[in-house]
Scaffold this motif. Structure first.
Motif, PDB file in Angstrom:
ATOM      1  N   TRP A 170       9.533  -5.049  12.407  1.00 58.65           N
ATOM      2  CA  TRP A 170       8.647  -4.590  11.357  1.00 58.65           C
ATOM      3  C   TRP A 170       9.198  -3.410  10.552  1.00 58.65           C
ATOM      4  O   TRP A 170       9.063  -3.376   9.333  1.00 58.65           O
ATOM      5  CB  TRP A 170       7.290  -4.209  11.955  1.00 58.65           C
ATOM      6  N   THR A 171       9.800  -2.452  11.233  1.00 60.49           N
ATOM      7  CA  THR A 171      10.183  -1.212  10.550  1.00 60.49           C
ATOM      8  C   THR A 171      11.185  -1.429   9.411  1.00 60.49           C
ATOM      9  O   THR A 171      10.933  -0.996   8.284  1.00 60.49           O
ATOM     10  CB  THR A 171      10.729  -0.183  11.555  1.00 60.49           C
ATOM     11  N   PRO A 172      12.328  -2.086   9.646  1.00 58.24           N
ATOM     12  CA  PRO A 172      13.243  -2.306   8.523  1.00 58.24           C
ATOM     13  C   PRO A 172      12.645  -3.199   7.442  1.00 58.24           C
ATOM     14  O   PRO A 172      12.952  -3.042   6.264  1.00 58.24           O
ATOM     15  CB  PRO A 172      14.466  -2.967   9.174  1.00 58.24           C
ATOM     16  N   THR A 173      11.769  -4.103   7.858  1.00 58.87           N
ATOM     17  CA  THR A 173      11.119  -4.981   6.875  1.00 58.87           C
ATOM     18  C   THR A 173      10.240  -4.172   5.931  1.00 58.87           C
ATOM     19  O   THR A 173      10.316  -4.321   4.705  1.00 58.87           O
ATOM     20  CB  THR A 173      10.264  -6.050   7.593  1.00 58.87           C
ATOM     21  N   VAL A 174       9.396  -3.316   6.482  1.00 59.03           N
ATOM     22  CA  VAL A 174       8.504  -2.495   5.661  1.00 59.03           C
ATOM     23  C   VAL A 174       9.300  -1.563   4.749  1.00 59.03           C
ATOM     24  O   VAL A 174       8.994  -1.437   3.555  1.00 59.03           O
ATOM     25  CB  VAL A 174       7.529  -1.689   6.544  1.00 59.03           C
TER      26      VAL A 174
ATOM     27  N   PHE B   7      11.011  -0.265  -0.701  1.00 59.82           N
ATOM     28  CA  PHE B   7      12.176   0.031  -1.531  1.00 59.82           C
ATOM     29  C   PHE B   7      12.203  -0.841  -2.781  1.00 59.82           C
ATOM     30  O   PHE B   7      12.376  -0.345  -3.904  1.00 59.82           O
ATOM     31  CB  PHE B   7      13.430  -0.205  -0.680  1.00 59.82           C
ATOM     32  N   TYR B   8      11.991  -2.141  -2.601  1.00 60.50           N
ATOM     33  CA  TYR B   8      12.056  -3.068  -3.730  1.00 60.50           C
ATOM     34  C   TYR B   8      10.791  -3.055  -4.593  1.00 60.50           C
ATOM     35  O   TYR B   8      10.811  -3.542  -5.722  1.00 60.50           O
ATOM     36  CB  TYR B   8      12.314  -4.487  -3.235  1.00 60.50           C
ATOM     37  N   SER B   9       9.709  -2.521  -4.078  1.00 63.81           N
ATOM     38  CA  SER B   9       8.446  -2.517  -4.823  1.00 63.81           C
ATOM     39  C   SER B   9       8.308  -1.344  -5.781  1.00 63.81           C
ATOM     40  O   SER B   9       7.437  -1.359  -6.659  1.00 63.81           O
ATOM     41  CB  SER B   9       7.262  -2.491  -3.844  1.00 63.81           C
TER      42      SER B   9
ATOM     43  N   ALA C  25       0.836  -1.210   0.000  1.00 65.95           N
ATOM     44  CA  ALA C  25       0.000   0.000   0.000  1.00 65.95           C
ATOM     45  C   ALA C  25       0.865   1.252   0.000  1.00 65.95           C
ATOM     46  O   ALA C  25       0.612   2.202  -0.756  1.00 65.95           O
ATOM     47  CB  ALA C  25      -0.929  -0.017   1.211  1.00 65.95           C
ATOM     48  N   LEU C  26       1.893   1.271   0.839  1.00 63.48           N
ATOM     49  CA  LEU C  26       2.796   2.420   0.888  1.00 63.48           C
ATOM     50  C   LEU C  26       3.534   2.598  -0.441  1.00 63.48           C
ATOM     51  O   LEU C  26       3.669   3.711  -0.960  1.00 63.48           O
ATOM     52  CB  LEU C  26       3.808   2.250   2.021  1.00 63.48           C
ATOM     53  N   ALA C  27       4.007   1.471  -0.992  1.00 61.67           N
ATOM     54  CA  ALA C  27       4.734   1.536  -2.264  1.00 61.67           C
ATOM     55  C   ALA C  27       3.834   2.010  -3.395  1.00 61.67           C
ATOM     56  O   ALA C  27       4.273   2.748  -4.285  1.00 61.67           O
ATOM     57  CB  ALA C  27       5.322   0.163  -2.606  1.00 61.67           C
ATOM     58  N   ALA C  28       2.557   1.601  -3.370  1.00 57.83           N
ATOM     59  CA  ALA C  28       1.623   2.019  -4.416  1.00 57.83           C
ATOM     60  C   ALA C  28       1.380   3.526  -4.352  1.00 57.83           C
ATOM     61  O   ALA C  28       1.380   4.209  -5.384  1.00 57.83           O
ATOM     62  CB  ALA C  28       0.305   1.260  -4.269  1.00 57.83           C
TER      63      ALA C  28
ATOM     64  N   GLY D 137       2.340   8.026  -7.195  1.00 54.52           N
ATOM     65  CA  GLY D 137       2.549   9.468  -7.090  1.00 54.52           C
ATOM     66  C   GLY D 137       3.778   9.932  -7.850  1.00 54.52           C
ATOM     67  O   GLY D 137       3.739  10.940  -8.573  1.00 54.52           O
ATOM     68  N   LEU D 138       4.881   9.201  -7.726  1.00 53.65           N
ATOM     69  CA  LEU D 138       6.096   9.542  -8.469  1.00 53.65           C
ATOM     70  C   LEU D 138       5.870   9.429  -9.973  1.00 53.65           C
ATOM     71  O   LEU D 138       6.306  10.279 -10.754  1.00 53.65           O
ATOM     72  CB  LEU D 138       7.244   8.625  -8.050  1.00 53.65           C
ATOM     73  N   GLY D 139       5.188   8.364 -10.370  1.00 56.13           N
ATOM     74  CA  GLY D 139       4.926   8.166 -11.798  1.00 56.13           C
ATOM     75  C   GLY D 139       4.112   9.301 -12.395  1.00 56.13           C
ATOM     76  O   GLY D 139       4.402   9.774 -13.502  1.00 56.13           O
ATOM     77  N   ILE D 140       3.107   9.728 -11.647  1.00 59.79           N
ATOM     78  CA  ILE D 140       2.281  10.857 -12.106  1.00 59.79           C
ATOM     79  C   ILE D 140       3.117  12.127 -12.189  1.00 59.79           C
ATOM     80  O   ILE D 140       3.013  12.909 -13.143  1.00 59.79           O
ATOM     81  CB  ILE D 140       1.079  11.051 -11.166  1.00 59.79           C
ATOM     82  N   ALA D 141       3.967  12.330 -11.178  1.00 63.94           N
ATOM     83  CA  ALA D 141       4.747  13.570 -11.115  1.00 63.94           C
ATOM     84  C   ALA D 141       5.770  13.697 -12.239  1.00 63.94           C
ATOM     85  O   ALA D 141       6.031  14.807 -12.723  1.00 63.94           O
ATOM     86  CB  ALA D 141       5.448  13.664  -9.755  1.00 63.94           C
TER      87      ALA D 141
END
Length: 221
Positions: free
Chosen positions: A86-90, A95-97, A36-39, A44-48
């Motif tokens: 959880w934090t480094p995992t997320v 990052f990879y998504s 969800a965060l990556a999306a 947003g980056l793609g649109i920008a």
């Protein structure tokens, strides 16, 4: 590592069923949060950057370079700063998504026919309305395909996050590998690996359904 024993595996599953369910749920939750965060970030980056040649190339190239960093190395770098769990995992999963999501967003938006955009502007639509009501709906199948690829990446990489005490099925895989020769080493590794594969297939099936029900009939045809 001891050989495969079906009776032993059955006993293993019956005794640890609750633990396995908890790990599957944790794995799924961390994947969904990261996705969800990556999306949000990737779309947003793609649109920008879609209409900015230099920025578009820079963002896609940076995302492509980033994904070549070995996951264990990235997790090792993140853990001293972000700790364990959880934090480094997320952060690693987001990052990879980004690459497939950003790239497909840019490609999908730029493939919208110019004639369609001109017609939308011709009836008085502003840039924001054209984006929201014309470009994004037409580009949606391509964007969703990028999110679908990212989902498969995150399911696999989430298992490696057990290296930094991340949640999910990687705990069983690492436990099996670290206890080679013990009675349940194969069972741990096998259950963890098969569960990751099944979870990946389940998510992929869900995205197929999402694509079917959120893509207009004209685009599906």
């Amino acid at each position: 590592m001891t050989g495969f024993d079906l009776d032993g595996l059955t006993t293993f599953l019956s005794r640890r069923s609750d633990d396995i369910v908890d790990l599957v749920v944790d794995h799924l939750v961390v994947v969904l949060i990261s996705l969800a965060l990556a999306a949000v970030i990737g779309i947003g980056l793609g649109i920008a950057v879609r209409n900015r040649r230099f920025a578009r190339s820079a963002v896609i190239t940076a995302s492509a370079v980033a994904i070549t960093i070995p996951s264990l190395a990235l997790l090792a770098l993140l853990s001293p700063v972000l700790g364990l769990g959880w934090t480094p995992t997320v952060v690693a999963l987001v990052f990879y998504s980004l690459l497939p999501i950003v790239r497909n967003t840019v490609v999908g938006l730029r493939e919208v026919p110019v004639s369609v955009l001109e017609a939308a502007r011709g009836v008085g639509m502003g840039s924001a309305r054209v984006l929201l009501t014309v470009q994004l709906p037409i580009a949606w199948p391509v964007i969703l395909a990028g999110v679908r690829v990212a989902a498969q990446l995150t399911v696999g990489i989430a298992a490696i996050a057990a290296y930094v005490a991340g949640p999910g099925l990687g705990e069983y895989i690492f436990k099996g590998l670290s206890s080679l020769g013990s009675k349940n080493a194969l069972n741990y590794a096998l259950v963890g690996t098969v569960a990751v594969i099944l979870l990946a297939l389940l998510l992929d099936g869900i995205f197929v359904l999402i694509s079917r029900f959120t893509t207009s009939r004209g685009l599906r045809a």
